[in-house]
Design a protein around this motif. Structure first.
Motif, short mmCIF file in Angstrom:
data_model
loop_
_atom_site.label_atom_id
_atom_site.label_comp_id
_atom_site.label_asym_id
_atom_site.label_seq_id
_atom_site.Cartn_x
_atom_site.Cartn_y
_atom_site.Cartn_z
N GLU A 190 0.76 -1.19 -0.07
CA GLU A 190 -0.14 0.09 0.07
C GLU A 190 0.76 1.15 -0.09
N ALA A 191 2.15 1.16 0.13
CA ALA A 191 2.96 2.46 0.14
C ALA A 191 2.83 3.00 -1.13
N MET A 192 3.68 4.17 -1.02
CA MET A 192 3.51 5.11 -2.63
C MET A 192 4.91 4.42 -3.24
N ALA A 193 4.72 4.72 -4.68
CA ALA A 193 5.94 4.42 -5.20
C ALA A 193 7.16 5.17 -5.01
N VAL A 194 6.85 6.47 -4.87
CA VAL A 194 7.78 7.48 -4.58
C VAL A 194 8.60 7.04 -3.34
N ASP A 195 8.03 6.43 -2.32
CA ASP A 195 8.60 5.93 -1.13
C ASP A 195 9.44 4.72 -1.36
N ALA A 196 9.09 3.95 -2.12
CA ALA A 196 9.82 2.80 -2.51
C ALA A 196 11.27 3.37 -3.38
N GLU A 197 11.04 4.42 -4.03
CA GLU A 197 12.12 4.66 -4.94
C GLU A 197 13.15 5.49 -3.81
N GLU A 198 12.53 6.13 -3.05
CA GLU A 198 13.45 6.87 -1.95
C GLU A 198 14.28 5.93 -0.86
N LEU A 199 13.60 4.94 -0.76
CA LEU A 199 14.12 3.82 0.05
C LEU A 199 15.24 3.28 -0.71
N MET A 200 14.99 2.82 -1.76
CA MET A 200 16.45 2.36 -2.73
C MET A 200 17.34 3.10 -2.80
#
Length: 316
Positions: free
Chosen positions: A278-288
């Protein structure tokens, strides 16, 4: 005589940069009052200006509208022929006139004043007719135009544009405007799509997986058939690690052990980062980007349901 166009460009940049820096010296309580008028308005922020000021005004209106302040541009000449009807008594008018004496602007002022609509004047002439009628005055005066002939507005339009950006930035802060809000106004842009797209919308559901004791050759076969350059490592239903192409190379380079003796547990990167579906794609990008990785397993209700890769987010 040969003209050095590079020097001309540098001079323009220097003059215009100085003009923008000088704006800060002219700021006073009028800026605070102008912001209060726009922030407290129950209507829209209507921008108006003629000629080059009009072009800059249209950009300011667009910036305000996209950052949380309802706004539109009204051409003063058209306003004289009926477009004044677009305004309501709840609106605020931002009138742009470098001289403060633009005929088309001054002709609409009486009607604006009669309806009790506040006027914010952007002008370089503090003693002008427009400024005298305004509720707040933002000084956009410049010492010198960047135009070699001192005729075409260059520094002055740049200064006006910068003042508009300062207004927008101040209002954004007061409204606690967030990236998610920006995305709602920019659903067609790449940033908007990233901010509105969830991890589950981009994740790959079928992820190659192996067990802790899976042998090297079987790991290679699983990764090859999966076509993702990786596989997840499980102990029953519990995620224990991830194996990427990089993990394989590091395992072979850092040991003299015969490759066929490797088990998945000896190759994997342990305890990989996990993100919720359910997280936002931009949060995944930031984490990576923060952890210098290119893929993250995705979980939902405590179970791994897929994987998201930096490449897929970048394609948005």
């Amino acid at each position: 005589m040969k003209i050095n166009v590079l020097n001309i460009a540098k001079e323009v940049f220097e003059i215009e940069a100085n003009s923008v820096r000088d704006l800060a010296l002219n700021l006073d309580d009028n800026f605070t009052k102008a912001i209060e008028l726009m922030f407290n308005s129950k209507g829209r922020c209507v921008i108006s200006g003629m000629g080059k000021s009009g072009h800059i005004g249209a950009k300011i209106a667009a910036t305000l509208a996209s950052t949380g302040t309802p706004s539109f541009f009204m051409h003063p000449a058209e306003a004289l022929h009926g477009d004044l009807g677009m305004l309501t008594s709840l609106d605020v008018l931002v009138a742009i006139s470098n001289s403060g004496e633009s005929d088309e602007i001054l002709k609409i002022v009486p009607a604006i004043k009669k309806r009790g609509i506040p006027i914010i004047a952007l002008s370089s002439n503090a003693k002008s007719t427009l400024v005298k009628q305004a509720d707040a005055f933002l000084n956009i005066a410049v010492k010198k135009e960047a135009c070699p002939l001192q005729l075409a507005p260059m520094s002055s339009t740049t200064a006006t544009l910068a003042m508009g950006d300062a207004i927008a930035a101040a209002l954004m802060k007061l409204r606690h405007f967030k990236p998610d809000d920006f995305a709602l106004f920019h659903p067609g842009g790449s940033l908007g799509k990233k901010l509105l797209t969830k991890v589950q919308d981009l994740m790959i559901k079928r992820v190659p997986s192996v067990n802790l004791d899976t042998k090297f050759n079987d790991v290679i076969n699983t990764m090859t058939s999966g076509k993702l350059g990786l596989c997840l490592v499980f102990d029953k239903d519990n995620l224990k690690g991830i194996i990427t192409d990089g993990d394989l190379r590091r395992a072979l380079q850092n040991t003299s052990k015969i490759r066929f003796d490797f088990l998945a547990s000896e190759i994997m990167s342990k305890n990989p980062k996990v993100i919720e579906a359910e997280a936002m794609a931009v949060d995944a990008e930031e984490l990576m980007l923060k952890h210098n990785i290119k893929e993250i397993p995705v979980s939902s209700k405590g179970k791994i349901v897929g994987i998201i890769q930096l490449y897929d987010i970048g394609r948005i």
